[in-house]
Design an enzyme around this catalytic site. Structure first.
Site, PDB file in Angstrom:
ATOM      1  N   ALA A 166       0.723  -1.202  -0.081  1.00 38.48           N
ATOM      2  CA  ALA A 166      -0.062  -0.214  -0.017  1.00 38.48           C
ATOM      3  C   ALA A 166       0.760   1.432  -0.121  1.00 38.48           C
ATOM      4  O   ALA A 166       0.502   2.231  -0.788  1.00 38.48           O
ATOM      5  CB  ALA A 166      -0.931   0.105   1.199  1.00 38.48           C
ATOM      6  N   GLU A 167       1.863   1.314   0.729  1.00 39.87           N
ATOM      7  CA  GLU A 167       2.688   2.541   0.828  1.00 39.87           C
ATOM      8  C   GLU A 167       3.521   2.527  -0.294  1.00 39.87           C
ATOM      9  O   GLU A 167       3.751   3.953  -0.741  1.00 39.87           O
ATOM     10  CB  GLU A 167       3.557   2.427   2.290  1.00 39.87           C
ATOM     11  CG  GLU A 167       4.397   3.741   2.339  1.00 39.87           C
ATOM     12  CD  GLU A 167       5.134   4.138   3.629  1.00 39.87           C
ATOM     13  OE1 GLU A 167       5.568   5.115   3.701  1.00 39.87           O
ATOM     14  OE2 GLU A 167       4.485   3.588   4.695  1.00 39.87           O
ATOM     15  N   THR A 168       3.808   1.593  -0.958  1.00 40.86           N
ATOM     16  CA  THR A 168       4.482   1.589  -2.158  1.00 40.86           C
ATOM     17  C   THR A 168       3.866   2.264  -3.259  1.00 40.86           C
ATOM     18  O   THR A 168       4.281   3.234  -3.871  1.00 40.86           O
ATOM     19  CB  THR A 168       5.187   0.317  -2.721  1.00 40.86           C
ATOM     20  OG1 THR A 168       6.046  -0.174  -1.564  1.00 40.86           O
ATOM     21  CG2 THR A 168       5.915   0.308  -3.759  1.00 40.86           C
TER      22      THR A 168
END
Length: 128
Positions: free
Chosen positions: A48-50
């Site tokens: 998700a953060e990527t």
């Protein structure tokens, strides 16, 4: 930096498409499981953060450099095999911050995780 040193490489994350509207990527469940055989929640957070920070970078660079400020993940369903696909879409793009919603689904199209990422857009790139 050698790409083998990147967390995304170690986890098998692949970006499959990028536009200003959305960033799509995927990650294998195999190699990213917790001890009980389920996809690790932290692995979902990394995917998700990527994807969310990549979308923020598409809007902020080269004038500003995005860094993660806050990440919240809700895990809806377990995954035990196959690939998880994530789609990041902007909720807010501003000069100093951006907020992105990232929806992760399994190979059957079932939502496994919903995440929200807020990035701070810095004037300078952090030193490595």
């Amino acid at each position: 930096m050698d790409t083998a040193e990147l967390l995304t490489s170690r986890m098998g994350i692949e970006i499959t498409s990028m536009t200003l509207e959305e960033v799509v990527g995927r990650m294998p469940v195999t190699g990213n499981r917790q001890p009980y055989g389920l996809l690790h929640g932290g692995a979902s957070a990394v995917l998700a953060e990527t994807l969310g920070s990549t979308l923020s970078a598409l809007h902020a660079l080269p004038e500003r450099f995005p860094v993660g400020l806050e990440l919240a993940c809700t895990h809806h369903r377990a995954a035990t095999a196959g690939w998880i696909t994530g789609v990041a879409r902007a909720l807010h793009i501003g000069r100093s911050t951006s907020t992105t919603e990232i929806v992760l689904t399994d190979e059957q199209g079932r939502r496994t995780c919903t995440a929200k990422l807020t990035c701070l857009h810095r004037d300078t790139r952090p030193e490595v």
